[in-house]
Design an enzyme around this catalytic site. Sequence first.
Site, PDB file in Angstrom:
ATOM      1  N   GLU A 163       7.808  41.156  -0.111  1.00 19.59           N
ATOM      2  CA  GLU A 163       9.169  41.570   0.223  1.00 19.59           C
ATOM      3  C   GLU A 163      10.010  41.375  -1.042  1.00 19.59           C
ATOM      4  O   GLU A 163      10.009  40.279  -1.612  1.00 19.59           O
ATOM      5  CB  GLU A 163       9.718  40.706   1.366  1.00 19.59           C
ATOM      6  CG  GLU A 163      11.082  41.207   1.799  1.00 19.59           C
ATOM      7  CD  GLU A 163      11.758  40.349   2.855  1.00 19.59           C
ATOM      8  OE1 GLU A 163      11.114  39.434   3.415  1.00 19.59           O
ATOM      9  OE2 GLU A 163      12.951  40.597   3.098  1.00 19.59           O
ATOM     10  N   ARG A 182      -2.042  29.477   3.381  1.00 26.16           N
ATOM     11  CA  ARG A 182      -1.213  29.692   2.201  1.00 26.16           C
ATOM     12  C   ARG A 182      -1.389  28.535   1.234  1.00 26.16           C
ATOM     13  O   ARG A 182      -1.795  27.434   1.617  1.00 26.16           O
ATOM     14  CB  ARG A 182       0.246  29.893   2.563  1.00 26.16           C
ATOM     15  CG  ARG A 182       0.889  28.771   3.332  1.00 26.16           C
ATOM     16  CD  ARG A 182       2.220  29.204   3.925  1.00 26.16           C
ATOM     17  NE  ARG A 182       3.225  29.410   2.891  1.00 26.16           N
ATOM     18  CZ  ARG A 182       3.905  30.545   2.751  1.00 26.16           C
ATOM     19  NH1 ARG A 182       3.698  31.568   3.533  1.00 26.16           N
ATOM     20  NH2 ARG A 182       4.811  30.660   1.801  1.00 26.16           N
ATOM     21  N   LYS A 234      10.546  31.259  -1.253  1.00 28.37           N
ATOM     22  CA  LYS A 234      11.536  32.027  -2.011  1.00 28.37           C
ATOM     23  C   LYS A 234      12.951  31.620  -1.634  1.00 28.37           C
ATOM     24  O   LYS A 234      13.850  31.641  -2.461  1.00 28.37           O
ATOM     25  CB  LYS A 234      11.334  33.523  -1.746  1.00 28.37           C
ATOM     26  CG  LYS A 234      10.213  34.107  -2.577  1.00 28.37           C
ATOM     27  CD  LYS A 234      10.121  35.607  -2.398  1.00 28.37           C
ATOM     28  CE  LYS A 234       9.319  35.959  -1.185  1.00 28.37           C
ATOM     29  NZ  LYS A 234       9.082  37.391  -1.041  1.00 28.37           N
TER      30      LYS A 234
HETATM   31  P1  ATP Z   1       7.970  32.914   0.802  1.00 27.33           P
HETATM   32  O1  ATP Z   1       7.694  32.037   1.976  1.00 27.33           O
HETATM   33  O2  ATP Z   1       7.773  32.276  -0.509  1.00 27.33           O
HETATM   34  O3  ATP Z   1       9.274  33.623   0.909  1.00 27.33           O
HETATM   35  P2  ATP Z   1       6.733  35.215   1.864  1.00 27.33           P
HETATM   36  O4  ATP Z   1       5.472  35.129   2.627  1.00 27.33           O
HETATM   37  O5  ATP Z   1       7.938  35.450   2.647  1.00 27.33           O
HETATM   38  O6  ATP Z   1       6.825  34.002   0.881  1.00 27.33           O
HETATM   39  P3  ATP Z   1       6.190  37.810   0.883  1.00 27.33           P
HETATM   40  O7  ATP Z   1       6.885  38.568  -0.171  1.00 27.33           O
HETATM   41  O8  ATP Z   1       6.279  38.284   2.272  1.00 27.33           O
HETATM   42  O9  ATP Z   1       6.690  36.325   0.773  1.00 27.33           O
HETATM   43  O10 ATP Z   1       4.668  37.608   0.490  1.00 27.33           O
HETATM   44  C1  ATP Z   1       3.817  38.635   0.053  1.00 27.33           C
HETATM   45  C2  ATP Z   1       2.408  38.242   0.313  1.00 27.33           C
HETATM   46  O11 ATP Z   1       2.094  37.021  -0.347  1.00 27.33           O
HETATM   47  C3  ATP Z   1       2.175  38.015   1.796  1.00 27.33           C
HETATM   48  O12 ATP Z   1       0.988  38.680   2.163  1.00 27.33           O
HETATM   49  C4  ATP Z   1       2.063  36.532   1.928  1.00 27.33           C
HETATM   50  O13 ATP Z   1       1.181  36.214   2.948  1.00 27.33           O
HETATM   51  C5  ATP Z   1       1.548  36.102   0.556  1.00 27.33           C
HETATM   52  N1  ATP Z   1       1.992  34.737   0.240  1.00 27.33           N
HETATM   53  C6  ATP Z   1       3.255  34.272   0.197  1.00 27.33           C
HETATM   54  N2  ATP Z   1       3.284  32.956  -0.071  1.00 27.33           N
HETATM   55  C7  ATP Z   1       1.997  32.566  -0.208  1.00 27.33           C
HETATM   56  C8  ATP Z   1       1.360  31.322  -0.499  1.00 27.33           C
HETATM   57  N3  ATP Z   1       2.058  30.196  -0.687  1.00 27.33           N
HETATM   58  N4  ATP Z   1       0.006  31.294  -0.565  1.00 27.33           N
HETATM   59  C9  ATP Z   1      -0.697  32.426  -0.380  1.00 27.33           C
HETATM   60  N5  ATP Z   1      -0.162  33.620  -0.113  1.00 27.33           N
HETATM   61  C10 ATP Z   1       1.170  33.704  -0.018  1.00 27.33           C
HETATM   62 MG    MG Z   2       7.018  37.267   4.165  1.00 26.60          MG
END
Ligand code: ATP
Ligand code: MG
Length: 561
Positions: A31, A256, A266
Site C-alpha cells: 500500500e 511477518r 508504517k
Molecule cells: P505495515 O504494518 O508496516 O504498515 P503493511 O502490511 O500494512 O505493513 P503493506 O504495504 O500492506 O504493509 O505490505 C505489503 C506486503 O508486505 C504485504 O503482503 C505484507 O503482508 C508484507 N509485509 C508487511 N510487513 C511485513 C513484515 N513485517 N514481514 C513480512 N512481510 C510483511
Molecule cells: Mg497492509
Amino acid sequence: MEKSDFIRDIIKEDIRTGRYGGKVHTRFPPEPNGYLHIGHAKSICLNFGIAQEFGGLCNLRFDDTNPIKEQAEYVEAIKRDIRWLGFDWGDREYYASDYFDKLYGFAVQLIRDGKAYVDDLSAEEIKEYRGTLTKPGKESPYRNRSIEENLRLFEKMRQGKFPDGSRVLRAKIDMASGNLNMRDPVMYRILHAPHHRTQDKWCIYPMYDFAHGQSDSIEGITHSICTLEFEDHRPLYDWFLEQLKIHHPRQIEFARLNLTYTVLSKRILLKLVEEGYVRGWDDPRMPTISGLRRRGYTPEAIRNFCERIGVAKSNTVVDIGLLEHCLREDLNKRAPRRMAVLRPLKLIIDNYPADRVEELEAVNNPEDPGMGTRRVPFSRILYIERDDFREIPPKKYFRLAPGREVRLKHAYIIKCVNFIKDQKSGEILEVHCTYDPETKSGEKKAGKKVKGTLHWVSAKYAIDAEVRLYEHLFSKPDPMDTEPGKDFRSNLNPHSLEVLKNCKLEPGLKDAKVGDRYQFLRLGYFCVDPDSTPEHLVFNRIETLKDTWAKIEKSQKGGSP
Ligand code: ATP
Ligand code: MG
C-alpha cells in the site's frame, strides 16, 4: 541448493497436480502509504524469489484503496527500493485503482444476486451491531432492502449524492458467524477525497478486503502469499470469489518479520518522521530499505538475511544481530580496508626526522589479495585514537601507555617515552614516542613481538571528515514494551546518533564517492553519506566489527550435541 519450506512445498504440490496448469504467478502488493521496511524485504524476496525459482512471474501491485493516506511520492520510493534490492517486475506494474470500474461492477453483481446491501447505520452503530467474539452480531434494520432499492442507492452513492460516512455497502453474509470478518463486512464507503491516480473520478472507495482478493483474481495470480493476520480474512476472500465465480488464487499465510530493537509498522515509522525523531524516511537509523541503503547496507546482505530467516507459520522475533552479521559477512569480503582516526590524539615520534615522509605499503583486504595494495604516508607527527593511550593502563590494556610498546599498523614499533597533559582539564594533549627503524612492517628483520597494533594517520597528509555513529533507535529489545501510560516514544534511545566532526582519514579517501563502503581498521564498516561533498566528507558507520551473532552461532554449535 534448492530452497525448501512449507510455501514452496505447497507450490510444488500444486505444480505436480496441475492446479493452475502448472503455472506460478505471485505478486508483491504494497500500500503506497509509507516507505518499505525490512519486513517488506522479506515479502519481496519471497514473492519475486518464488516466481524466479519456478519459472513464473511476479507482479508489482499497489493496493491503493485509501486515498487519504496514499501518495505518489511513496509509489516512486517503493519502486526505487524494489529495484535496488535486485528485483524486476517487467511491465507488470499494476494498481488496485486501475480496477475500480471492475470492482464497482463486482459490487453491482453481488447486489443483483441479493448478496450485498446499502446500510444507513453510522460507523459506530455498525461496530456496536457487529457483536464480539463471544456475542453474536445483530442484523441491521436496512439489511432487507429490495435489490432495486440497493441498486438505486449504490448508484447514488457513486454519483456523490450522499455525504461521507452516511451510508456504506455491505456484504450480506452471516451476523452470527464465529468469524467477525464474515459479519456483513463493509465493501464500499463514501469518501469525497481525490485519489493520487483517479483524482476526482470516485467518491466511493472499496475497502481493502473487497479489493485485495479480486485484484489478485483479475491478475491471474496463482499463489497469493500474505502475512498471518490475513488468515482470518481468507474465508471472506474465498466467499467473494465464489459468489463472483471468478479465478480463485490460493492464499498462503506466513509469519511477518519482527526484529529486536526495531519497529516495523508504517504507522509508527511515519510518526517518527513527522515528529522529527529522525531526519526522514531514509534516516540511517530507520529500518526502511532507504534508511538501510543510506546507512550503507548492501542489497546482497539484505537478501541473504531474508534467506536465512526463512519462512514459518508462527510469529517469532529475529535478533537484529543476524541482520548486522549478514552485512559484516558481505563487507568483510568486499570492502577495502582504510585507516581513519575518529577521535584524534597527536602522537609525535621524537627520533623520526621532521622532513621525512615514507610511503608505506598497505594491503587493501587481507581476505582478498586480488584487491591489491596502496601506499600510505608516514611522518613524524601522527594521529591515533584518544582511546589508544592511557596514562594509567587498566589490566589487559595492550595499547599505548608510558613506557609501553605497540606496533603501528603497516609501519613500525614505537615506544611511549612521554606525554603532555593539560594540568587543568586533565586532557592528554600529545603523546611522545620513539620508533625502532629495524621493525618496519613486511621487513621481518626484527622478530620482536608486541601485543597491541594501532591504526594511525599522518597529521600532515590526513584529510578531515565528519563521521556519524549509530546505535539502535530504541533502547529496548521490544520497543513496544513500555511502562503503563507510556508508548514507544519512551523507549527511544537518546544515544542513537553521535556526530564526530573532527575525524582524520588517510589521504586516499579524498576521492570517496557517495555510497562507497570501507572497513576502517578496528572501527567498523563505513559508507559515504549523500550529505558528503568533496569539501566536506561525511561518513556513516554502518556497523562496528563486533559480531554478536557470530558468537551466538558459535556457542550454539559448540553447545549442541
Ligand atoms: P505495515 O504494518 O508496516 O504498515 P503493511 O502490511 O500494512 O505493513 P503493506 O504495504 O500492506 O504493509 O505490505 C505489503 C506486503 O508486505 C504485504 O503482503 C505484507 O503482508 C508484507 N509485509 C508487511 N510487513 C511485513 C513484515 N513485517 N514481514 C513480512 N512481510 C510483511
Ligand atoms: Mg497492509
